[in-house]
Motif scaffolding. Structure first.
Motif, PDB file in Angstrom:
ATOM      1  N   GLY A  88      44.114  51.201  42.752  1.00 36.35           N
ATOM      2  CA  GLY A  88      43.350  52.018  42.974  1.00 36.35           C
ATOM      3  C   GLY A  88      42.144  51.381  42.414  1.00 36.35           C
ATOM      4  N   ILE A  89      42.077  51.294  40.801  1.00 30.21           N
ATOM      5  CA  ILE A  89      40.688  50.424  40.555  1.00 30.21           C
ATOM      6  C   ILE A  89      39.637  49.608  41.062  1.00 30.21           C
ATOM      7  N   THR A  90      40.654  48.283  41.179  1.00 32.40           N
ATOM      8  CA  THR A  90      40.124  47.435  41.920  1.00 32.40           C
ATOM      9  C   THR A  90      39.520  47.552  43.447  1.00 32.40           C
ATOM     10  N   THR A  91      40.485  48.680  44.407  1.00 37.83           N
ATOM     11  CA  THR A  91      40.371  49.102  45.547  1.00 37.83           C
ATOM     12  C   THR A  91      39.217  50.263  45.457  1.00 37.83           C
ATOM     13  N   GLY A  92      38.287  50.167  44.272  1.00 39.78           N
ATOM     14  CA  GLY A  92      37.416  51.668  43.637  1.00 39.78           C
ATOM     15  C   GLY A  92      35.855  50.683  43.994  1.00 39.78           C
ATOM     16  N   LEU A  93      36.322  49.570  43.001  1.00 44.71           N
ATOM     17  CA  LEU A  93      35.396  48.648  42.821  1.00 44.71           C
ATOM     18  C   LEU A  93      34.806  47.690  43.978  1.00 44.71           C
ATOM     19  N   THR A  94      35.106  47.261  45.050  1.00 43.87           N
ATOM     20  CA  THR A  94      35.245  46.676  46.143  1.00 43.87           C
ATOM     21  C   THR A  94      33.615  47.854  46.652  1.00 43.87           C
ATOM     22  N   ALA A  95      34.823  49.194  46.465  1.00 37.21           N
ATOM     23  CA  ALA A  95      33.663  49.810  47.903  1.00 37.21           C
ATOM     24  C   ALA A  95      32.191  50.818  46.648  1.00 37.21           C
ATOM     25  N   LEU A  96      32.375  50.604  45.568  1.00 41.97           N
ATOM     26  CA  LEU A  96      31.007  50.356  44.900  1.00 41.97           C
ATOM     27  C   LEU A  96      30.106  48.745  44.855  1.00 41.97           C
ATOM     28  N   MET A  97      31.041  48.202  45.590  1.00 42.33           N
ATOM     29  CA  MET A  97      29.449  47.015  45.767  1.00 42.33           C
ATOM     30  C   MET A  97      28.298  46.991  46.647  1.00 42.33           C
ATOM     31  N   PRO A  98      27.477  46.912  45.875  1.00 45.77           N
ATOM     32  CA  PRO A  98      25.788  47.781  47.214  1.00 45.77           C
ATOM     33  C   PRO A  98      26.035  46.141  47.549  1.00 45.77           C
ATOM     34  N   ALA A  99      25.605  46.773  48.838  1.00 47.88           N
ATOM     35  CA  ALA A  99      24.992  45.854  50.321  1.00 47.88           C
ATOM     36  C   ALA A  99      23.407  45.022  49.611  1.00 47.88           C
ATOM     37  N   GLY A 100      23.560  43.900  49.578  1.00 48.90           N
ATOM     38  CA  GLY A 100      22.697  42.774  49.132  1.00 48.90           C
ATOM     39  C   GLY A 100      22.677  42.571  47.787  1.00 48.90           C
ATOM     40  N   ILE A 101      24.071  42.389  47.680  1.00 48.02           N
ATOM     41  CA  ILE A 101      24.261  42.064  46.238  1.00 48.02           C
ATOM     42  C   ILE A 101      24.100  40.134  45.842  1.00 48.02           C
ATOM     43  N   ALA A 102      23.380  39.909  44.839  1.00 49.59           N
ATOM     44  CA  ALA A 102      23.534  38.680  44.618  1.00 49.59           C
ATOM     45  C   ALA A 102      25.318  37.951  44.503  1.00 49.59           C
ATOM     46  N   HIS A 103      25.537  36.646  44.886  1.00 46.52           N
ATOM     47  CA  HIS A 103      27.068  36.588  44.587  1.00 46.52           C
ATOM     48  C   HIS A 103      28.162  37.151  45.465  1.00 46.52           C
ATOM     49  N   ALA A 104      27.934  38.047  46.237  1.00 48.85           N
ATOM     50  CA  ALA A 104      28.248  38.760  46.496  1.00 48.85           C
ATOM     51  C   ALA A 104      30.519  38.267  46.969  1.00 48.85           C
ATOM     52  N   VAL A 105      29.772  36.947  47.391  1.00 47.58           N
ATOM     53  CA  VAL A 105      31.466  35.722  47.518  1.00 47.58           C
ATOM     54  C   VAL A 105      32.008  36.148  46.550  1.00 47.58           C
ATOM     55  N   LEU A 106      31.479  35.501  45.409  1.00 42.84           N
ATOM     56  CA  LEU A 106      31.806  35.498  43.805  1.00 42.84           C
ATOM     57  C   LEU A 106      32.562  36.536  43.606  1.00 42.84           C
ATOM     58  N   LEU A 107      31.879  37.900  43.472  1.00 48.30           N
ATOM     59  CA  LEU A 107      32.140  39.034  43.444  1.00 48.30           C
ATOM     60  C   LEU A 107      33.632  39.668  44.033  1.00 48.30           C
ATOM     61  N   LEU A 108      33.948  39.637  45.309  1.00 49.78           N
ATOM     62  CA  LEU A 108      35.169  39.821  45.905  1.00 49.78           C
ATOM     63  C   LEU A 108      35.757  38.867  45.402  1.00 49.78           C
ATOM     64  N   ILE A 109      36.027  37.737  45.109  1.00 47.56           N
ATOM     65  CA  ILE A 109      36.739  36.439  44.600  1.00 47.56           C
ATOM     66  C   ILE A 109      37.630  37.301  43.811  1.00 47.56           C
ATOM     67  N   ALA A 110      36.483  37.925  42.764  1.00 45.24           N
ATOM     68  CA  ALA A 110      36.738  37.850  41.516  1.00 45.24           C
ATOM     69  C   ALA A 110      38.720  39.478  41.721  1.00 45.24           C
ATOM     70  N   ILE A 111      37.414  40.484  42.601  1.00 45.08           N
ATOM     71  CA  ILE A 111      37.979  41.972  42.392  1.00 45.08           C
ATOM     72  C   ILE A 111      39.200  41.468  43.404  1.00 45.08           C
ATOM     73  N   ARG A 112      39.135  40.227  43.779  1.00 42.40           N
ATOM     74  CA  ARG A 112      40.514  40.852  45.060  1.00 42.40           C
ATOM     75  C   ARG A 112      41.502  39.813  43.753  1.00 42.40           C
ATOM     76  N   PHE A 113      41.493  38.998  43.712  1.00 37.88           N
ATOM     77  CA  PHE A 113      41.573  38.116  41.945  1.00 37.88           C
ATOM     78  C   PHE A 113      42.624  39.176  41.373  1.00 37.88           C
ATOM     79  N   ALA A 114      42.498  40.226  40.695  1.00 38.19           N
ATOM     80  CA  ALA A 114      42.907  41.043  40.329  1.00 38.19           C
ATOM     81  C   ALA A 114      43.750  42.154  40.945  1.00 38.19           C
ATOM     82  N   LEU A 115      43.216  42.666  42.113  1.00 38.56           N
ATOM     83  CA  LEU A 115      44.262  43.163  43.036  1.00 38.56           C
ATOM     84  C   LEU A 115      45.875  43.231  43.308  1.00 38.56           C
TER      85      LEU A 115
END
Length: 438
Positions: A88-115
């Motif tokens: 639940g925490i990691t899924t919520g973190l994905t929803a919290l990512m703002p549009a236009g954030i820098a390094h979005a790919v790396l952040l999504l990779i890290a969050i999905r790895f943690a999930l």
């Protein structure tokens, strides 16, 4: 004269595991449904989206052995509750990512790895529950029920999340996934216990049924140590590392589940986009046709589990587990070849859904055989088998779009069909009738 109360707590807990299995796949497939919107918002494209899919599976595969050890050491109740909270925490973190954030790919990779790392506990813990709660003759059916949650969760995902996305945006779909998981995890904590002896609602008759069903498989170095104490069977979990790594069919099961995972994750990660981009369906039609493989998985998982138990009882464990799985994978190959080459988009969707169903006829066998072979060490044994499956999924998540881009989607499905034949051959070498070191 009083009538003895009969209970079926093991089945109600298995149903809760079915629900948790569905939640797990809701959390892991929501990205594929929201993939078009997320890809547009962050400028990803299919190849980068594939990296994000793979990140989940790498985390999932990499944490299988620790997850198996935790489930064996601390029991399925605590481990699964903490795991669901983490999802639940990691899924919520994905929803919290703002549009236009820098390094979005790396952040999504890290969050999905943690999930993925958090979700690693689901099936080793479920397998540990089966080893402690489920008699031998019910294992195929119970595993079939648990893994039917895969199809149910994935099958409900496309229309439900598509509706949420069109009404509220893709972030609402992720918040919904997180909330459902939190509720299911709380119910599991309140209802579950690690052993039937600990559960206040288990009647004496059900306890006898469970003990009698487990007594036949508590002997041997892989099954733990069975001691008699005031008419009870008290099993001390002894992890037989040497016996586990000495099994020749462990490698065969890992390779077979690699093939299984490779094929399954074409449906989980790419089928929705395949129907939209290649077969020309709009968002709504693509969502509806994307339900078919998962509905087929749900039905065939239940049928496969029941059939495995029936064949095992009538013809022996090798026929019920290995024989059924081998034949199912052979039919999977046939459906994938036919479905990928048919011209009608609607008929292709139906035939490929048949391939997903045939694949899931074998699902229960992979997990039932882990308990048949390893007994109380099944949390460890099954986590290693599952590792093979998730590595296969990680490979296909990134490799499939690369192959499709260069050689076409027919080639992608042909390679998956070849994988199914490899899996069918692997099952021929598996001997569930021989427990560890037997």
């Amino acid at each position: 004269m009083s009538v003895e109360r009969r209970t079926y707590v093991r089945f109600s807990l298995a149903f809760l595991l079915f629900v948790l299995s569905g939640v797990a796949f809701l959390d892991r497939t929501n990205l594929s449904i929201a993939g078009l919107q997320i890809s547009t918002e962050y400028g990803l494209g299919n190849q980068r989206l594939g990296w994000i899919f793979s990140a989940f599976l790498i985390g999932y595969a990499g944490f299988q052995l620790p997850a198996g050890w935790l489930a064996t050491r601390y029991g399925p109740r605590l481990v699964l509750t903490l795991g669901v909270l983490w999802w639940g925490i990691t899924t919520g973190l994905t929803a919290l990512m703002p549009a236009g954030i820098a390094h979005a790919v790396l952040l999504l990779i890290a969050i999905r790895f943690a999930l993925g790392a958090g979700e690693a506990v689901i099936y080793p813990a479920a397998n540990q529950f089966v080893a402690r709660w489920v008699p031998l003759e019910e294992r195929g059916l119970i595993n079939g029920l648990i893994f039917a949650g895969v199809g149910a969760g994935s099958g409900l995902t496309p229309p439900l999340l598509t509706w949420l996305i069109t009404q509220q945006g893709w972030r609402a779909a992720f918040w919904f996934s997180a909330a459902i998981g939190a509720a299911a995890g709380a119910i599991w904590w309140l209802r579950a216990r690690d052993t039937p002896e600990e559960h206040p609602d288990v009647s004496a008759s059900e306890l006898r049924t469970i003990r009698d069903g487990l007594a036949a498989v508590t002997d041997g170095p892989g099954a733990g140590r069975a001691d008699k104490k005031e008419g009870q069977i008290v099993t001390a979990t002894v992890i037989s590392w040497r016996a586990i790594f000495g099994r020749r069919d462990l490698a065969a099961l890992m390779a077979g589940y690699f093939a299984f995972g490779y094929i399954a994750w074409i449906f989980f990660s790419w089928f929705f986009l395949y129907m939209a981009q290649v077969r020309g369906f709009d968002l709504k039609s693509s969502a509806l046709y994307s339900m078919l493989p998962f509905l087929s998985m749900t039905v065939c998982c239940l049928v496969g589990g029941a059939l495995s138990d029936w064949l095992s009882k009538r013809y022996g464990l090798r026929a019920g587990r290995s024989g059924l799985a081998s034949v199912a994978l052979a039919f999977t190959s046939l459906f994938l070849i036919l479905g990928s080459q048919i011209h009608s988009p609607q008929l292709a969707g139906i035939i490929l859904a048949g391939g997903a169903g045939a694949l899931y006829l074998s699902q229960s066998s992979f997990w039932s055989v882990s308990v048949d072979i390893a007994g109380q060490s099944s949390g460890i044994f099954s986590s290693m088998v599952n590792m093979g499956g998730q590595i296969g999924g990680a490979v296909t998540a990134s490799l499939t779009p690369w192959i499709a881009q260069r050689f076409g989607w027919t080639t992608s499905f042909a390679i998956a069909a070849a994988m199914a034949i490899v899996g069918a051959i692997c099952w021929i070498t598996v001997h569930p009738e021989r427990p560890l070191d037997a």
